[in-house]
Enzyme design. Structure first.
Site, PDB file in Angstrom:
ATOM      1  N   THR A 229       0.857  -1.193   0.000  1.00 22.67           N
ATOM      2  CA  THR A 229       0.000   0.000   0.000  1.00 22.67           C
ATOM      3  C   THR A 229       0.890   1.239   0.000  1.00 22.67           C
ATOM      4  O   THR A 229       1.985   1.209   0.561  1.00 22.67           O
ATOM      5  CB  THR A 229      -0.864  -0.010   1.285  1.00 22.67           C
ATOM      6  OG1 THR A 229      -1.804  -1.069   1.162  1.00 22.67           O
ATOM      7  CG2 THR A 229      -1.609   1.296   1.501  1.00 22.67           C
ATOM      8  N   GLY A 281      -1.103  -1.654   6.703  1.00 22.65           N
ATOM      9  CA  GLY A 281      -1.069  -2.851   7.522  1.00 22.65           C
ATOM     10  C   GLY A 281      -2.379  -3.592   7.412  1.00 22.65           C
ATOM     11  O   GLY A 281      -3.150  -3.378   6.464  1.00 22.65           O
TER      12      GLY A 281
HETATM   13  N1  ASP Z   1      -4.262  -1.543   4.865  1.00 25.42           N
HETATM   14  C1  ASP Z   1      -4.472  -2.137   3.582  1.00 25.42           C
HETATM   15  C2  ASP Z   1      -5.761  -2.922   3.615  1.00 25.42           C
HETATM   16  O1  ASP Z   1      -5.993  -3.625   4.564  1.00 25.42           O
HETATM   17  C3  ASP Z   1      -3.370  -2.995   3.177  1.00 25.42           C
HETATM   18  C4  ASP Z   1      -1.965  -2.561   3.541  1.00 25.42           C
HETATM   19  O2  ASP Z   1      -1.765  -1.465   3.945  1.00 25.42           O
HETATM   20  O3  ASP Z   1      -1.021  -3.344   3.418  1.00 25.42           O
HETATM   21  O4  ASP Z   1      -6.492  -2.870   2.655  1.00 25.42           O
END
Ligand code: ASP
Length: 365
Positions: A229, A281
């Site tokens: 992300t 996350g």
């Molecule tokens: N937070 C994002 C989600 O859960 C993914 C990530 O940040 O790695 O969609």
């Protein structure tokens, strides 16, 4: 009246009984940190991330690491130049995220992960710390740069969040670049989906009793199924803060799953009175812990420094809940923080003097 008061005091006492007493605002360490951060350290500043997770040096080739570093550098310099020339933090955030969205290295835009149905559904959001205005889009399939859509929603629509087909339609109406859903195909991400599906089936057989909530949907490595992300936070010369985040979400996601990224207060938050935050996350935990907003609130109501607030939310609240991930943040005085509880987080920061720091792994590694 007196009776009601006594009852309410009793209730409060009972209710709070057993809860840990938090002494966040008066430790010596926090007071010192607060004093340090109360001084304007930077006229303008920018911080970016490209995802947090199990990023270990031993799993990375030297060439790959260079690729990541170069792309982070290219992106942050776009935003830094905007800020240096007196541009707005919102423009810096949007244009910086565009660079990361256009790179297949990150789980946003071109490199978005696949859903269980072998499609790509993208989420994004942006927030203006000056007005507390915000825009977010969820589950789009044809918008090349979802952060641009989030910005349009904020600037041009009376809404905060648009989702699915309607969001795609609005992007088209607003003249944003529309692509065929195939544009988001990358071999790497497609292979990850196949691996995730295979693993999920195996673990459904073995672990169905162990974790009824996730069995059959995701495997034990769920926390790394969304790596990459992207996010950006910035402070401009006018003292305005902005934050933005963009993602493909989680590999193998189903049923229109939406993560924290388009949820204002969870994955993204900005308030000129405190700070701008972008997270990355395990989204479900970031939503439940309202990570980004909590950091701002701890600064506003508990008078914590940005560093202490971020530490509290990531290393106490989120970690105790079982959540993994990290944040980047900048406060109104230009103090920058990059904090996470995972093995690594792609990240970079650049101050008003042009000093650039790019890091990937945890400091312990
Ligand atoms: N937070 C994002 C989600 O859960 C993914 C990530 O940040 O790695 O969609």
């Amino acid at each position: 009246m007196k009776k009601i008061l006594t009852l309410s005091v009793l209730f409060t006492l009972l209710f709070n009984c057993g809860k840990p007493v938090t002494k966040l605002d008066n430790t010596e360490e926090n007071v010192i940190q607060n004093e340090k951060e109360a001084i304007k350290t930077n006229d303008f500043a920018i911080v970016i991330h490209g995802g947090a997770g199990t990023i270990l040096k031993k799993n990375m080739t030297a060439e790959r690491e260079v690729e990541y570093r170069l792309k982070l550098e290219e992106a942050i310099k776009v935003g830094h130049t905007i800020l240096k020339n007196g541009g707005s933090s919102l423009d810096a955030v949007e244009k910086t995220i565009n660079v990361l969205e256009d790179s297949p290295l990150f789980n946003a835009g071109k490199g978005a992960v696949f859903t269980n149905a072998e499609t790509n559904e993208l989420d994004a959001s942006i927030m203006d710390g000056k007005t507390l205005n915000a825009g977010a889009s969820a589950g789009t399939t044809t918008v090349k740069n979802p952060i641009n859509l989030a910005r349009k929603i904020m600037d041009k629509s009376p809404h905060v969040m648009l989702a699915g087909n309607g969001a795609d339609l609005y992007a088209k109406e607003q003249g944003l670049e529309i692509v065929s859903p195939d544009y988001f195909y990358t071999e790497n991400r497609f292979k990850s989906l196949q691996r995730a599906k295979k693993k999920a089936i195996i673990e459904q057989d073995h672990d169905a009793e162990k974790d009824k909530k996730t069995a059959g949907y995701y495997d034990a490595d769920i926390k790394d199924y969304k790596l990459g992300t992207v996010g950006c936070v910035a402070l401009d010369k006018n003292g305005n803060l902005a934050a933005g985040t963009s993602t493909g979400g989680m590999t193998n996601k189903r049923f229109g799953r939406v993560g924290d990224v388009p949820i204002i207060g969870a994955g993204t938050y900005a308030d000129n009175a405190t700070c701008a935050v972008s997270g990355t996350g395990w989204g479900e935990y970031f939503i439940r812990a309202t990570v980004a907003h909590d950091i701002s609130v701890l600064m506003e109501h508990k008078n914590l420094s940005l560093e202490a607030a971020a530490k509290e939310v990531i290393h106490n609240k989120l970690t105790n809940m079982g959540g993994t991930g990290g944040i980047i943040a900048v406060d109104k005085n230009g103090n920058m923080v990059m904090d996470f509880n995972t093995a690594g987080m792609y990240r970079a920061k650049m101050d008003a003097n042009g000093e650039l720091v790019i890091e990937i792994y945890s400091k312990k590694e």
